[in-house]
Write a protein that holds these residues in place. Sequence first.
Motif, PDB file in Angstrom:
ATOM      1  N   MET A 152       0.847  -1.184   0.000  1.00 30.15           N
ATOM      2  CA  MET A 152       0.000   0.000   0.000  1.00 30.15           C
ATOM      3  C   MET A 152       0.885   1.238   0.000  1.00 30.15           C
ATOM      4  SD  MET A 152      -3.036   1.233   2.620  1.00 30.15           S
ATOM      5  CE  MET A 152      -1.979   1.866   3.934  1.00 30.15           C
ATOM      6  N   ALA A 154       0.841   5.500   0.314  1.00 35.77           N
ATOM      7  CA  ALA A 154       0.004   6.556   0.876  1.00 35.77           C
ATOM      8  C   ALA A 154       0.764   7.860   0.840  1.00 35.77           C
ATOM      9  CB  ALA A 154      -0.410   6.213   2.312  1.00 35.77           C
ATOM     10  N   MET A 164      -5.214  12.737   2.820  1.00 35.48           N
ATOM     11  CA  MET A 164      -4.427  11.517   2.676  1.00 35.48           C
ATOM     12  C   MET A 164      -5.052  10.582   1.646  1.00 35.48           C
ATOM     13  SD  MET A 164      -1.715   9.916   3.570  1.00 35.48           S
ATOM     14  CE  MET A 164      -1.189  10.912   4.970  1.00 35.48           C
ATOM     15  N   ARG A 166      -4.618   6.724   0.143  1.00 34.03           N
ATOM     16  CA  ARG A 166      -4.021   5.402   0.335  1.00 34.03           C
ATOM     17  C   ARG A 166      -4.466   4.503  -0.811  1.00 34.03           C
ATOM     18  NH1 ARG A 166      -6.577   6.288   5.380  1.00 34.03           N
ATOM     19  NH2 ARG A 166      -5.154   7.028   7.018  1.00 34.03           N
ATOM     20  N   LEU A 199      -5.720  -1.396   8.685  1.00 31.21           N
ATOM     21  CA  LEU A 199      -6.278  -0.052   8.821  1.00 31.21           C
ATOM     22  C   LEU A 199      -6.942   0.125  10.179  1.00 31.21           C
ATOM     23  CD1 LEU A 199      -7.793   0.686   5.282  1.00 31.21           C
ATOM     24  CD2 LEU A 199      -5.677   1.576   6.269  1.00 31.21           C
ATOM     25  N   ASP A 266     -11.218   5.377   2.735  1.00 29.12           N
ATOM     26  CA  ASP A 266      -9.999   5.328   3.539  1.00 29.12           C
ATOM     27  C   ASP A 266      -8.876   4.660   2.766  1.00 29.12           C
ATOM     28  OD1 ASP A 266     -10.972   6.446   6.079  1.00 29.12           O
ATOM     29  OD2 ASP A 266     -12.273   4.677   6.089  1.00 29.12           O
ATOM     30  N   CYS A 267      -9.225   3.882   1.739  1.00 28.89           N
ATOM     31  CA  CYS A 267      -8.227   3.214   0.911  1.00 28.89           C
ATOM     32  C   CYS A 267      -8.870   2.802  -0.398  1.00 28.89           C
ATOM     33  CB  CYS A 267      -7.679   1.974   1.642  1.00 28.89           C
ATOM     34  SG  CYS A 267      -6.383   1.075   0.752  1.00 28.89           S
ATOM     35  N   THR A 300       7.614   0.662   6.784  1.00 23.96           N
ATOM     36  CA  THR A 300       7.343   1.685   5.791  1.00 23.96           C
ATOM     37  C   THR A 300       8.621   1.964   5.012  1.00 23.96           C
ATOM     38  OG1 THR A 300       7.905   3.573   7.218  1.00 23.96           O
ATOM     39  CG2 THR A 300       5.629   2.757   7.317  1.00 23.96           C
ATOM     40  N   CYS A 327       4.827   8.154   9.313  1.00 25.35           N
ATOM     41  CA  CYS A 327       3.806   7.123   9.153  1.00 25.35           C
ATOM     42  C   CYS A 327       4.094   5.931  10.058  1.00 25.35           C
ATOM     43  CB  CYS A 327       3.736   6.692   7.694  1.00 25.35           C
ATOM     44  SG  CYS A 327       2.476   5.448   7.348  1.00 25.35           S
TER      45      CYS A 327
END
Length: 344
Positions: A152, A154, A164, A166, A199, A266-267, A300, A327
């Motif tokens: 993923m 973002a 944001m 994602r 999430l 949200d994604c 990340t 993040c």
Amino acid sequence: MSEPLSLAITTGEPAGIGPDITIGALLQLAATEGGLRFHVLGDARLMRARAEALGVAHAWERLQAEGKVVAQDIALAVASEPGRLDARNGCYVLALLDAAMDGCRADGGPARYAGMVTAPVQKSTINDAGIPFTGHTEYLAERSGTARVVMMLAGPQPAHGNAMLRVALATTHLPLRAVPDALDVPMLLETLRIIDADLRHRFGLARPRILVTGLNPHAGESGHLGREEIDVIVPALQRAVDAGIDARGPYPADTLFQPRHLGEADCVLAMYHDQGLAPLKYGTFGHGVNITLGLPFIRTSVDHGTALDLAASGRAEHGSMIESIRCAAEMAGHASGRHRRAGA
């Protein structure tokens, strides 16, 4: 007062900009992120030399003297020159990842690191060292024994008030002709489960909203432009909804990436690499973060490569490294209970 969260930062390919952006990001963040301690994994002499080349040697030494940065010295196999790859350092790059991963796993006691942030690596150097390597994501999954992970990316969108965005991927590094055969209902359902779980647990979202693209133009045009939506994507979405996941779609990918749609998400789950990452990288202007979902630890990374021509020049941008560190810290805070969950 609680102990600072410790993050491991691997400095990546020694001939690239990994050392530069690590130093630049930490010089900026250490002054404001008092609740974090940064463990920098890399050759100490290399890091000192790069700090000198960037003209920040004294400031870099001061961060270590103050305890804000902890240098974990892992020696190069051979001395490294900026911009010049050497396959003899391929094992060194993997040693950084191994040390960070080992520190992120509890193994019966408290984990040393709350998460890991990775600077870019040069895949060709590792392969030239005789070690099959397709990327960070695959390596971390295999070494941690994780059957399936999800990539993923973002990042904030400056053109839309830094909202944001994602974007997760159902498939990653595959030729386009192989993508339809890689998609099936169990795989998409497991992908949605991983996205939903991370999430919730690591981003503090009480009920994540996931918008799913189609594979074909116009999401298949009711079967006239392909049947993957009808035969695979819709059944996977139905099973996901039955399992309590708020997943919606499939939507045509060419119209989904608009504020009026993304404001409800949200994604986004895209079916293949460029379908999802082209609009994301355009919209986030070099401040994107690569996140591996489904691992037993937080990871990340930056959204760019080693930029060999910029190493030690002082011209490398470290915005993506800053966002990657922030993040990871946010995810670690939610996972540890230090942040109140959004919507809770």
